[in-house]
Design a protein around this motif. Sequence first.
Motif, PDB file in Angstrom:
ATOM      1  N   ASN A   1      35.422  33.192  39.210  1.00  0.00           N
ATOM      2  CA  ASN A   1      36.690  32.665  38.707  1.00  0.00           C
ATOM      3  C   ASN A   1      37.459  31.966  39.812  1.00  0.00           C
TER       4      ASN A   1
ATOM      5  N   TYR B   1      40.846  31.313  39.519  1.00  0.00           N
ATOM      6  CA  TYR B   1      42.026  32.162  39.546  1.00  0.00           C
ATOM      7  C   TYR B   1      41.646  33.511  38.956  1.00  0.00           C
ATOM      8  N   ASN B   2      42.396  34.534  39.311  1.00  0.00           N
ATOM      9  CA  ASN B   2      42.061  35.879  38.863  1.00  0.00           C
ATOM     10  C   ASN B   2      41.993  35.948  37.337  1.00  0.00           C
TER      11      ASN B   2
ATOM     12  N   GLN C   1      42.570  40.097  33.254  1.00  0.00           N
ATOM     13  CA  GLN C   1      43.182  40.209  34.566  1.00  0.00           C
ATOM     14  C   GLN C   1      42.503  41.281  35.384  1.00  0.00           C
ATOM     15  N   HIS C   2      42.797  41.285  36.669  1.00  0.00           N
ATOM     16  CA  HIS C   2      42.266  42.279  37.578  1.00  0.00           C
ATOM     17  C   HIS C   2      43.374  42.786  38.479  1.00  0.00           C
TER      18      HIS C   2
ATOM     19  N   THR D   1      42.979  40.959  47.456  1.00  0.00           N
ATOM     20  CA  THR D   1      42.102  39.816  47.630  1.00  0.00           C
ATOM     21  C   THR D   1      42.388  39.170  48.965  1.00  0.00           C
TER      22      THR D   1
ATOM     23  N   PRO E   1      38.886  42.602  42.493  1.00  0.00           N
ATOM     24  CA  PRO E   1      38.854  41.342  41.765  1.00  0.00           C
ATOM     25  C   PRO E   1      37.441  40.805  41.712  1.00  0.00           C
TER      26      PRO E   1
ATOM     27  N   ALA F   1      37.995  35.934  44.771  1.00  0.00           N
ATOM     28  CA  ALA F   1      39.235  35.310  45.216  1.00  0.00           C
ATOM     29  C   ALA F   1      38.858  34.042  45.957  1.00  0.00           C
TER      30      ALA F   1
ATOM     31  N   ARG G   1      52.138  40.148  36.096  1.00  0.00           N
ATOM     32  CA  ARG G   1      51.395  40.205  37.350  1.00  0.00           C
ATOM     33  C   ARG G   1      52.353  40.139  38.526  1.00  0.00           C
TER      34      ARG G   1
ATOM     35  N   LYS H   1      51.946  39.403  42.808  1.00  0.00           N
ATOM     36  CA  LYS H   1      51.019  39.068  43.892  1.00  0.00           C
ATOM     37  C   LYS H   1      51.797  38.784  45.163  1.00  0.00           C
TER      38      LYS H   1
END
Length: 470
Positions: free
Chosen positions: A207, A209-210, A271-272, A276, A298, A301, A340, A342
């Motif tokens: 992926n 993006y996550n 999602q995860h 990362t 994840p 990343a 989310r 981050k």
Amino acid sequence: MSTSDLSTVDGPDRLCVSERAQCVPSQVLHLRQLPVDVSEQEVLALAVPFGRVTKLITLKNKNQAFVEMASEEAAVTMVNYYTAAPPTVRNQPIFIQYSTHRELKTDNLTNQRAALQAISAAAMHSGNMAAGGEGRVFAPAQSPVLRIIVENLFYPVTLEVLQQIFSKFGSVLKIITFTRNNQFQALLQFSDTVHAQHAKASLDGQNIYNGCCTLRIDFSKLSALNVKYNNDKSRDFTRGDLPSGDMDPSAAFGVPLPPYGAAAFPPTFHQHTGETSTGAFWDMRLSGHGGPGPLMPPRVALQVAPPAGHSVLLVSNLNPESVTPLCLFILFGVYGDVQRVKILFNKKENALVQMSDATQAQLAMSHLNGQRLHGNVIRPGSKNYNNIFPPSATLHLSNIPSSVGEDMLKDLFSSAGFSVKAFKFFQKDRKMALMQLASVEEAVEALIALHDRPLDHSTHLRVSFSKSTI
């Protein structure tokens, strides 16, 4: 094919502690520091570009593997290449050196060959394998051009994003992006085939993006790309003198293709949660309840930050020694549902907080901006906040293709039962326009009815409220 211990090898293998050039060449190679759950396909993907693989032993409990090449020459070429360009598997550096063993012994050579054939067919495209004498010859892919399909396209993927990701595996020469079968696709040319093989082995199925924008990668039948223009759809990184005219991607295929345009994003994505290389993050939707879900690694990343949206806040001036994703989740959760969190890896004083919608993001920003957290005055903000306006009779239309004119847009709204009182394109950008309807109530209904309405085969109309009047 895999063995549980080193008993299948003639004694323990010594590690070369001197420079590789001082080690005695052998057609058996020793791979170390592999991911704990590395697959045979991933190991073979490192070796098959250099020649035929005759035997393979993986020691997963030791994060190691042994690969026997068909010739010492192939093994020397592989070691020399990876000395100059160290390989990675899932962004983890791998160490490759000559083994002290001259050959590998396996319990069942016939089954070993059959397994190698099956696994190599998965590691390389089946069309890239050629039959040999006894056993199989694993021929490397001949093209340095990769065909890339992005699935689960929640965020837009640009040419620059692809260049940033794939350049980690070698020199990217050219990229062409386009849409085919309602999927965002790209052709990407490396300077040589080995770089393309490494990128495919490392990135296929990962992926950007996550939890979204999944890469599906295969080798193209093209040996090179013909790029005529440098713009947001195509780029030749070796030719800075090319014009920026609109390019027809069919030049590379010989068949007509629809132009790249806006894609319809699915409404949600998986999602995860975890840590990362781009920073710590927390996703509340993974566990299906309002509290933190279990900590999970994840999937990948790729060091690309998600693009900001109306519901995403950039929180700055945090205390990097004290702040945690859970801390921000609890604090911002007072003003809505946090999706989310981050914390940026290289700028731990900054974090991204995604709320469920723009209203919740606005509430959190208005109430928390300027408040102290862990001794620091925090600053939540959104680049798009200034473009959010209350309902009005004037609508802002965007993402309008050049083939759609004023009359067509008026007819679109009129045929839906709305009274168009005024209309005008933006003078400097005909992709945007203002349309005034009879009332605020009618404008609200028009936005609901016509936002994301297809205007051609690849472009959807964007409708929002405007603070301007006509």
